[in-house]
Design a protein around this motif. Structure first.
Motif, PDB file in Angstrom:
ATOM      1  N   SER A 189      -2.760  -5.467   4.797  1.00 50.07           N
ATOM      2  CA  SER A 189      -3.992  -6.021   4.431  1.00 50.07           C
ATOM      3  C   SER A 189      -3.923  -7.529   4.665  1.00 50.07           C
ATOM      4  O   SER A 189      -4.831  -8.215   5.049  1.00 50.07           O
ATOM      5  N   ALA A 190      -2.804  -7.959   3.845  1.00 48.83           N
ATOM      6  CA  ALA A 190      -2.602  -9.348   4.013  1.00 48.83           C
ATOM      7  C   ALA A 190      -2.632 -10.123   5.467  1.00 48.83           C
ATOM      8  O   ALA A 190      -3.066 -11.036   5.848  1.00 48.83           O
ATOM      9  N   VAL A 225       5.225   2.804   0.839  1.00 45.52           N
ATOM     10  CA  VAL A 225       3.978   2.715   1.340  1.00 45.52           C
ATOM     11  C   VAL A 225       2.990   1.793   0.852  1.00 45.52           C
ATOM     12  O   VAL A 225       2.241   1.195   1.526  1.00 45.52           O
ATOM     13  N   ALA A 226       3.047   1.666  -0.403  1.00 48.37           N
ATOM     14  CA  ALA A 226       2.150   0.660  -0.949  1.00 48.37           C
ATOM     15  C   ALA A 226       2.637  -0.657  -0.577  1.00 48.37           C
ATOM     16  O   ALA A 226       1.686  -1.384  -0.446  1.00 48.37           O
ATOM     17  N   ALA A 227       3.760  -1.153  -0.567  1.00 45.12           N
ATOM     18  CA  ALA A 227       3.884  -2.355  -0.102  1.00 45.12           C
ATOM     19  C   ALA A 227       3.755  -2.618   1.471  1.00 45.12           C
ATOM     20  O   ALA A 227       2.949  -3.648   1.787  1.00 45.12           O
ATOM     21  N   ALA A 228       3.763  -1.426   2.244  1.00 41.66           N
ATOM     22  CA  ALA A 228       3.350  -1.794   3.489  1.00 41.66           C
ATOM     23  C   ALA A 228       1.889  -2.023   3.791  1.00 41.66           C
ATOM     24  O   ALA A 228       1.372  -2.672   4.475  1.00 41.66           O
ATOM     25  N   ALA A 229       1.347  -1.186   2.860  1.00 45.32           N
ATOM     26  CA  ALA A 229      -0.218  -1.368   2.675  1.00 45.32           C
ATOM     27  C   ALA A 229      -0.693  -2.618   2.378  1.00 45.32           C
ATOM     28  O   ALA A 229      -1.613  -3.420   3.105  1.00 45.32           O
ATOM     29  N   VAL A 230      -0.002  -3.259   1.385  1.00 45.56           N
ATOM     30  CA  VAL A 230      -0.485  -4.652   1.121  1.00 45.56           C
ATOM     31  C   VAL A 230       0.046  -5.662   2.036  1.00 45.56           C
ATOM     32  O   VAL A 230      -0.910  -6.637   2.349  1.00 45.56           O
ATOM     33  N   ALA A 231       1.109  -5.550   2.678  1.00 40.83           N
ATOM     34  CA  ALA A 231       1.454  -6.543   3.818  1.00 40.83           C
ATOM     35  C   ALA A 231       0.436  -6.468   5.052  1.00 40.83           C
ATOM     36  O   ALA A 231      -0.038  -7.324   5.556  1.00 40.83           O
ATOM     37  N   ILE A 261      -3.994  -8.707   8.136  1.00 39.93           N
ATOM     38  CA  ILE A 261      -5.365  -8.534   8.742  1.00 39.93           C
ATOM     39  C   ILE A 261      -6.398  -9.664   8.120  1.00 39.93           C
ATOM     40  O   ILE A 261      -7.319 -10.354   8.882  1.00 39.93           O
ATOM     41  N   LEU A 262      -6.248  -9.880   6.907  1.00 34.65           N
ATOM     42  CA  LEU A 262      -7.087 -10.926   6.443  1.00 34.65           C
ATOM     43  C   LEU A 262      -6.722 -12.433   6.968  1.00 34.65           C
ATOM     44  O   LEU A 262      -7.445 -13.114   7.065  1.00 34.65           O
ATOM     45  N   PHE A 263      -5.597 -12.479   7.028  1.00 41.54           N
ATOM     46  CA  PHE A 263      -4.594 -14.029   7.515  1.00 41.54           C
ATOM     47  C   PHE A 263      -5.364 -14.201   9.026  1.00 41.54           C
ATOM     48  O   PHE A 263      -5.771 -15.262   9.374  1.00 41.54           O
ATOM     49  N   ASN A 264      -5.555 -13.118   9.768  1.00 40.61           N
ATOM     50  CA  ASN A 264      -5.708 -13.153  11.045  1.00 40.61           C
ATOM     51  C   ASN A 264      -7.152 -13.538  11.268  1.00 40.61           C
ATOM     52  O   ASN A 264      -7.718 -14.227  12.097  1.00 40.61           O
ATOM     53  N   GLN A 265      -7.997 -12.528  10.358  1.00 38.61           N
ATOM     54  CA  GLN A 265      -9.345 -12.931  10.577  1.00 38.61           C
ATOM     55  C   GLN A 265      -9.750 -14.270  10.077  1.00 38.61           C
ATOM     56  O   GLN A 265     -10.757 -14.910  10.672  1.00 38.61           O
ATOM     57  N   GLN A 266      -9.266 -14.891   9.323  1.00 45.22           N
ATOM     58  CA  GLN A 266      -9.469 -16.302   8.532  1.00 45.22           C
ATOM     59  C   GLN A 266      -9.361 -17.322   9.918  1.00 45.22           C
ATOM     60  O   GLN A 266      -9.838 -17.931   9.965  1.00 45.22           O
ATOM     61  N   GLU A 267      -8.107 -16.971  10.601  1.00 46.32           N
ATOM     62  CA  GLU A 267      -7.535 -18.154  11.370  1.00 46.32           C
ATOM     63  C   GLU A 267      -8.730 -17.778  12.608  1.00 46.32           C
ATOM     64  O   GLU A 267      -8.798 -18.886  13.008  1.00 46.32           O
ATOM     65  N   SER A 268      -8.967 -16.786  12.949  1.00 52.05           N
ATOM     66  CA  SER A 268      -9.858 -16.454  14.168  1.00 52.05           C
ATOM     67  C   SER A 268     -11.096 -17.123  13.917  1.00 52.05           C
ATOM     68  O   SER A 268     -11.892 -17.815  14.843  1.00 52.05           O
TER      69      SER A 268
END
Lengths: 139, 198
Positions: free
Chosen positions: A75-76, A67-73, A78-85
């Motif tokens: 988040s990463a 669950v922790a690994a999935a949450a980190v992935a 979402i952040l990557f998509n935000q930066q790209e858009s």
């Protein structure tokens, strides 16, 4: 020799509280049960009832790590998509919007579009003659 | 040497079934039946009366809350002792090292115990034993053992449980029970040398 140790330890069974201790123990047990009903949080009671209803249910061994690994992935991602858009939207603004110059003003900055056509290079008018950044072809 | 695991006069299965069907008085009977025995188990692992009292309350409270989930795969006796042992070991892991012993009085019956008489007045008795001193030394020696070794010694030597029953309660093999006992006895021999006959 082990038998001697065993005999010695057997004597410890004579260490007991007074006889009325166990009578008081039951009263104390009932009192604590009543107190617990009042003081325990509802969520804790519900969780325990759930666990009692499904005694075979156990949280899988790696569940928390997964669950922790999935949450980190997530988040990463979402952040990557935000930066790209964000990058692509700022790029299209630069290409499509007209050039704007800013002039200082007493009441704040006022922007004047110099050219509304985006297909032409920027040009200005100086003393009624158009001025361009393009190099002249006449020598 | 080993006492029987269950007393025949009260049927545990019946009491458990009645408790599961919502009769709290049936659980009271189970508490009455096992409180003395569990007290001995917890007390001999903690060497503190107040801690034992609190733990025993928590153990029965936990057993009462969990009894609906008891499916009878083991005897109620084993199930209850497993709860008691696990909770006591968890408690001991958290308890500070600077705890103080708080010992119960020794029942006068010890004066008539053949093993005590043999120990104190036999021809090879090493010295006259002061009962209070012996109690303190026994408890100090027990507390020098690890929690797991103390649990095995308590159940086997003091409470007289058979190896197989101890194995079931602790979730270990009989061989492991025997090896823990062997190691613990060897340690206790050193601590209690002055009270042992040659």
């Amino acid at each position: 020799m082990n038998q001697d140790v065993h005999k010695l330890l057997r004597l410890k069974r004579y260490e007991m509280p007074s006889s009325d201790y166990f009578e008081r123990f039951m009263d104390e047990f009932h009192r604590r049960q009543r107190a617990e009903l009042i003081s325990r949080p509802t969520l804790s009671i519900l969780f325990e009832r759930f666990m009692n209803a499904f005694p075979e249910f156990h949280v899988p061994r790696m569940a928390y790590a997964t669950v922790a690994a999935a949450a980190v992935a997530l988040s990463a991602l979402i952040l990557f998509n935000q930066q790209e858009s964000g990058a692509s939207s700022s790029g299209s603004f630069a290409l499509n919007s007209p050039t704007v110059t800013t002039l200082p003003s007493a009441q704040g900055d006022v922007r004047f579009p110099v050219s509304l056509r985006s297909d032409l290079p920027p040009h200005y008018v100086l003393e009624t003659r158009p001025v361009s950044y393009e190099s002249p072809y006449s020598f | 040497m080993a006492e029987t695991a269950q007393e025949p006069e009260i049927n545990d299965e019946d009491l458990v079934a009645r408790t599961q069907n919502g009769d709290p008085r049936a659980f009271d009977d189970l508490v009455r039946k096992y409180s003395s025995r569990l007290y001995g188990l917890v007390y001999n692992m903690t060497s503190n009366h107040e801690d034992t009292n609190d733990l025993l309350q928590d153990i029965f409270a936990k057993a009462y809350r969990s009894i609906k989930g008891f499916r009878g795969k083991s005897s109620f006796y084993t199930w209850l002792h497993t709860i008691a042992t696990n909770m006591t070991i968890n408690f001991l892991k958290k308890r500070s090292r600077s705890y103080k012993m708080s010992l119960d009085d020794i029942d006068n019956g010890v004066q008539h115990d053949p093993e005590f008489i043999e120990l104190t007045s036999g021809p090879d008795a090493r010295r006259e034993v002061n009962l209070k001193e012996l109690q303190v030394r026994l408890n100090e020696a027990m507390m020098k053992l690890s929690n797991e070794h103390r649990a095995v010694v308590t159940m086997f030597d003091i409470q007289g449980m058979p190896h197989a029953e101890i194995g079931k309660i602790l979730g270990i093999s009989e061989g492991t029970v025997r090896s823990r006992l062997f190691y613990a006895h060897r340690q206790l021999q050193n601590y209690l040398q002055e009270f042992l006959t040659t």
